[in-house]
Design a protein around this motif. Structure first.
Motif, PDB file in Angstrom:
ATOM      1  N   ASP A   1       1.338  -0.898   0.247  1.00  0.00           N
ATOM      2  CA  ASP A   1      -0.171  -0.347   0.302  1.00  0.00           C
ATOM      3  C   ASP A   1       1.099   0.810   0.254  1.00  0.00           C
ATOM      4  OD1 ASP A   1      -2.222   2.025   0.256  1.00  0.00           O
ATOM      5  OD2 ASP A   1      -2.256   1.491   2.638  1.00  0.00           O
ATOM      6  N   PHE A   2       1.717   2.265  -1.040  1.00  0.00           N
ATOM      7  CA  PHE A   2       2.039   2.918  -1.154  1.00  0.00           C
ATOM      8  C   PHE A   2       1.831   4.073  -0.564  1.00  0.00           C
ATOM      9  CE2 PHE A   2       3.947   0.333  -4.893  1.00  0.00           C
ATOM     10  CZ  PHE A   2       5.337   0.134  -3.869  1.00  0.00           C
ATOM     11  N   THR A   3       0.145   4.736  -0.674  1.00  0.00           N
ATOM     12  CA  THR A   3      -0.314   5.496  -0.079  1.00  0.00           C
ATOM     13  C   THR A   3       0.289   5.310   1.287  1.00  0.00           C
ATOM     14  OG1 THR A   3      -2.443   5.562  -1.212  1.00  0.00           O
ATOM     15  CG2 THR A   3      -2.522   6.362   1.363  1.00  0.00           C
ATOM     16  N   ALA A   4       0.362   4.072   2.416  1.00  0.00           N
ATOM     17  CA  ALA A   4       0.423   4.456   3.678  1.00  0.00           C
ATOM     18  C   ALA A   4       1.397   4.328   3.645  1.00  0.00           C
ATOM     19  CB  ALA A   4      -0.007   2.638   3.936  1.00  0.00           C
ATOM     20  N   MET A   5       3.011   3.485   2.752  1.00  0.00           N
ATOM     21  CA  MET A   5       4.311   4.077   3.075  1.00  0.00           C
ATOM     22  C   MET A   5       4.465   5.540   3.418  1.00  0.00           C
ATOM     23  SD  MET A   5       5.263   0.980   3.449  1.00  0.00           S
ATOM     24  CE  MET A   5       3.480   0.639   3.909  1.00  0.00           C
ATOM     25  N   ALA A   6       3.857   6.224   2.456  1.00  0.00           N
ATOM     26  CA  ALA A   6       4.254   7.743   1.854  1.00  0.00           C
ATOM     27  C   ALA A   6       3.780   8.615   2.907  1.00  0.00           C
ATOM     28  CB  ALA A   6       3.453   8.208   0.631  1.00  0.00           C
ATOM     29  N   ASP A   7       2.451   8.790   3.646  1.00  0.00           N
ATOM     30  CA  ASP A   7       2.142   8.843   5.024  1.00  0.00           C
ATOM     31  C   ASP A   7       3.176   8.672   6.221  1.00  0.00           C
ATOM     32  OD1 ASP A   7      -0.087  10.156   3.378  1.00  0.00           O
ATOM     33  OD2 ASP A   7      -1.319   8.075   4.069  1.00  0.00           O
ATOM     34  N   ALA A   8       3.640   7.351   5.859  1.00  0.00           N
ATOM     35  CA  ALA A   8       4.632   7.154   6.997  1.00  0.00           C
ATOM     36  C   ALA A   8       5.742   8.402   6.771  1.00  0.00           C
ATOM     37  CB  ALA A   8       4.422   5.228   6.959  1.00  0.00           C
ATOM     38  N   ALA A   9       6.559   8.139   5.915  1.00  0.00           N
ATOM     39  CA  ALA A   9       6.985   9.319   5.217  1.00  0.00           C
ATOM     40  C   ALA A   9       7.239  10.344   5.921  1.00  0.00           C
ATOM     41  CB  ALA A   9       7.507   8.875   3.863  1.00  0.00           C
ATOM     42  N   LEU A  10       6.250  11.264   5.381  1.00  0.00           N
ATOM     43  CA  LEU A  10       6.250  12.244   5.784  1.00  0.00           C
ATOM     44  C   LEU A  10       5.564  12.922   7.179  1.00  0.00           C
ATOM     45  CD1 LEU A  10       2.806  13.363   2.975  1.00  0.00           C
ATOM     46  CD2 LEU A  10       4.879  13.862   3.630  1.00  0.00           C
ATOM     47  N   ASP A  11       5.045  11.742   8.287  1.00  0.00           N
ATOM     48  CA  ASP A  11       4.993  11.947   9.654  1.00  0.00           C
ATOM     49  C   ASP A  11       6.518  11.572   9.994  1.00  0.00           C
ATOM     50  OD1 ASP A  11       1.997  11.511   9.624  1.00  0.00           O
ATOM     51  OD2 ASP A  11       1.693   9.191   9.482  1.00  0.00           O
ATOM     52  N   SER A  12       6.483  10.976   9.677  1.00  0.00           N
ATOM     53  CA  SER A  12       8.332  11.119  10.372  1.00  0.00           C
ATOM     54  C   SER A  12       9.371  12.564   9.513  1.00  0.00           C
ATOM     55  CB  SER A  12       9.565   9.598   9.802  1.00  0.00           C
ATOM     56  OG  SER A  12       9.817   9.618   8.452  1.00  0.00           O
ATOM     57  N   GLY A  13       8.916  13.095   9.210  1.00  0.00           N
ATOM     58  CA  GLY A  13       9.960  14.420   8.724  1.00  0.00           C
ATOM     59  C   GLY A  13      10.616  13.843   7.634  1.00  0.00           C
ATOM     60  N   LEU A  14       9.887  13.176   7.096  1.00  0.00           N
ATOM     61  CA  LEU A  14      10.583  12.899   5.316  1.00  0.00           C
ATOM     62  C   LEU A  14       9.812  13.342   4.046  1.00  0.00           C
ATOM     63  CD1 LEU A  14      12.245   9.507   5.428  1.00  0.00           C
ATOM     64  CD2 LEU A  14      13.493  11.245   5.656  1.00  0.00           C
ATOM     65  N   GLU A  15      10.197  13.572   3.119  1.00  0.00           N
ATOM     66  CA  GLU A  15       9.632  14.277   1.816  1.00  0.00           C
ATOM     67  C   GLU A  15       9.283  13.349   1.654  1.00  0.00           C
ATOM     68  OE1 GLU A  15      10.782  17.483   0.187  1.00  0.00           O
ATOM     69  OE2 GLU A  15      12.789  18.292   2.022  1.00  0.00           O
ATOM     70  N   VAL A  16       7.971  12.701   0.445  1.00  0.00           N
ATOM     71  CA  VAL A  16       7.535  12.328  -1.171  1.00  0.00           C
ATOM     72  C   VAL A  16       8.269  12.629  -1.729  1.00  0.00           C
ATOM     73  CG1 VAL A  16       5.751  10.927  -2.065  1.00  0.00           C
ATOM     74  CG2 VAL A  16       5.748  11.419   0.668  1.00  0.00           C
ATOM     75  N   LEU A  17       9.363  12.313  -2.871  1.00  0.00           N
ATOM     76  CA  LEU A  17       9.879  12.781  -3.597  1.00  0.00           C
ATOM     77  C   LEU A  17       9.611  12.440  -5.040  1.00  0.00           C
ATOM     78  CD1 LEU A  17      13.762  13.073  -2.010  1.00  0.00           C
ATOM     79  CD2 LEU A  17      11.904  15.084  -2.040  1.00  0.00           C
ATOM     80  N   GLY A  18       9.088  11.964  -5.423  1.00  0.00           N
ATOM     81  CA  GLY A  18       8.685  10.857  -6.271  1.00  0.00           C
ATOM     82  C   GLY A  18       7.921   9.503  -6.757  1.00  0.00           C
ATOM     83  N   TYR A  19       6.855   9.115  -7.285  1.00  0.00           N
ATOM     84  CA  TYR A  19       6.240   7.897  -7.554  1.00  0.00           C
ATOM     85  C   TYR A  19       5.927   7.527  -8.447  1.00  0.00           C
ATOM     86  CZ  TYR A  19       2.276   4.314  -6.616  1.00  0.00           C
ATOM     87  OH  TYR A  19       1.682   3.626  -6.813  1.00  0.00           O
ATOM     88  N   THR A  20       6.155   6.003  -9.194  1.00  0.00           N
ATOM     89  CA  THR A  20       5.578   6.103 -10.413  1.00  0.00           C
ATOM     90  C   THR A  20       6.382   4.369 -11.002  1.00  0.00           C
ATOM     91  OG1 THR A  20       6.333   6.869 -12.790  1.00  0.00           O
ATOM     92  CG2 THR A  20       7.821   6.924 -11.859  1.00  0.00           C
ATOM     93  N   SER A  21       5.446   4.115 -12.191  1.00  0.00           N
ATOM     94  CA  SER A  21       5.819   3.064 -12.610  1.00  0.00           C
ATOM     95  C   SER A  21       7.339   2.119 -12.721  1.00  0.00           C
ATOM     96  CB  SER A  21       4.975   2.195 -13.864  1.00  0.00           C
ATOM     97  OG  SER A  21       5.172   2.510 -15.043  1.00  0.00           O
ATOM     98  N   GLN A  22       7.168   1.283 -12.008  1.00  0.00           N
ATOM     99  CA  GLN A  22       9.119   0.902 -12.804  1.00  0.00           C
ATOM    100  C   GLN A  22       9.502   1.159 -14.102  1.00  0.00           C
ATOM    101  OE1 GLN A  22      11.117  -3.322 -11.382  1.00  0.00           O
ATOM    102  NE2 GLN A  22      10.684  -3.707 -13.702  1.00  0.00           N
ATOM    103  N   ALA A  23       8.689   0.742 -15.498  1.00  0.00           N
ATOM    104  CA  ALA A  23       8.869   1.330 -16.072  1.00  0.00           C
ATOM    105  C   ALA A  23       9.076   2.927 -16.637  1.00  0.00           C
ATOM    106  CB  ALA A  23       7.130   0.227 -17.192  1.00  0.00           C
TER     107      ALA A  23
END
Length: 394
Positions: free
Chosen positions: A304-326
């Motif tokens: 669940d990448f939304t949950a991973m991004a939310d956890a990053a933001l909660d910890s003070g990290l920034e979400v810098l990019g999200y896309t497909s492997q291709a």
């Protein structure tokens, strides 16, 4: 989700592996005997990581090498990862790593769960920079031994860690790490209550499912992520969220690149995905029954990448990019790198290109696998997300 194959559809398992599975099952039965039942998260942890018994803590062959096996021969191990499919994966990823290191003024790479060591080997070979220090955190003693053998040429640059660092600056790589972290299984009941799935034993001493009322914390978390769908079963990866949150304490500078299969939350808990994403890998056969062959089959769940991004933001990290492997690989210049191949050398060209097509094809790994970058702004756009950045979907 694939259906559970009939027993005679499973591949033949050698007697040594079957004996190992029996020992792992005995360990799990002892745990259940002490407690009556155990949450699936505990089951999955022990089946994968129990010392000397778990799938990742024993000497079973896990990874198949696509490059060194004819398809007709069958692949060793239980699954194949992108670095094993083609060296072009690491060569392309190295472009993103190089940008992170240069822009952040760092010289360290930290890889989690380095498999056979092939990704590390190809990255170090591509970057060809003796100043780079490459750290590996590996839970499997068997895989660590294989990594040390594979990376002997870079002996002075590679260091293995036994625990999370207290302070790290550089580029973090986690390829197919989050999916192997133990998940909690839940199911919405017809009356709208939430049950957590446990594992118990039936009268015959066989593993069986047992539903227990979910605790208040899990009810609050799941209710915030999806509506009530009666008879809907899925999973939540609280351990992965905690791992990302902890990263906010030790990653002081740089970027973490997380590569795995999964979806944004709205897709993850889509009404039609009513049986979740849990899957098992056994000798390159995929099925959805985690209660058989403990210790010799892999158990995973999509991310669940939304949950991973939310956890990053909660910890003070920034979400810098999200896309497909291709998209990530193409943005990082995969096609430019492949231009060095000679199409007139038909045999070699076909051998190199065929696995690359699996990496980028929407029908293969190209769309199912996603890349999430979290960390600190390096002052310039990350190469891998210059086009088709999907952060708005998280």
């Amino acid at each position: 989700m694939s259906h559970i194959p009939r027993k005679n559809h499973f591949p033949d398992i050698d007697p040594v592996s079957l004996e190992h599975s029996t020992h792992t099952a005995t360990h799990l039965k002892q745990l259940i005997g002490q407690q009556g039942s155990i949450p699936f998260q505990v089951w999955m942890h022990e089946a994968l990581y129990a010392p000397g018994l778990g799938y990742y803590a024993s000497g079973n062959t896990k990874l198949g090498n696509y490059q060194n096996q004819a398809i007709t021969q069958g692949l060793p191990g239980d699954f194949t990862t992108a670095p094993e499919l083609s060296p072009w994966f690491a060569r392309t990823l190295s472009r993103q790593i190089k940008q992170v290191l240069q822009a952040s003024g760092t010289t360290a790479i930290l890889e989690f769960g380095a498999g056979t060591g092939k990704l590390a080997y190809d990255i170090l070979s591509t970057l060809n920079n003796p100043a780079i220090k490459y750290f590996i955190l590996e839970l499997s003693a068997d895989l660590k031994s294989r990594q040390q053998e594979k990376l002997a040429d870079f002996n002075g640059q590679v260091q293995w860690l036994d625990a999370l660092p207290k302070h790290f600056e550089g580029c973090v790589i986690a390829n197919e790490v989050l999916d192997a972290m133990p998940v909690n299984l839940f199911e919405w009941q017809e009356d709208g209550s939430l049950a957590e799935k446990h594992v118990s034993l039936n009268e015959a001493g066989e593993f069986t499912w047992l539903k227990q009322p979910a605790n208040a914390a899990m009810v609050e978390k799941i209710t915030a992520r999806m509506p009530v769908f009666p008879a809907y079963a899925s999973e939540v990866n609280l351990q992965a969220e905690a791992w990302i949150h902890e990263m906010g304490n030790w990653l002081k500078k740089g970027v973490a690149i997380l590569i795995d299969y999964g979806f944004p939350q709205k897709e993850y808990y889509h009404p039609q995905r009513s049986q979740g994403t849990l899957m098992c890998h056994l000798r390159h056969h995929t099925h959805d029954n985690p209660l058989i062959y403990p210790g010799i089959q892999d158990i995973t769940a999509h991310v669940d990448f939304t949950a991973m991004a939310d956890a990053a933001l909660d910890s003070g990290l920034e979400v810098l990019g999200y896309t497909s492997q291709a998209n990530f690989l193409l943005n990082c210049g995969l096609m430019d790198l492949l231009a060095a191949l000679d199409p007139q050398d038909v045999a070699r060209y076909a051998k190199e290109i065929s696995p690359v097509q699996k990496l980028v094809s929407e029908a293969e790994m190209g769309e199912l696998f996603k890349v999430l970058a979290i960390g600190f702004d390096i002052g310039e756009d990350l190469l891998g997300f210059t086009r088709a950045d999907r952060r708005h979907t998280l």
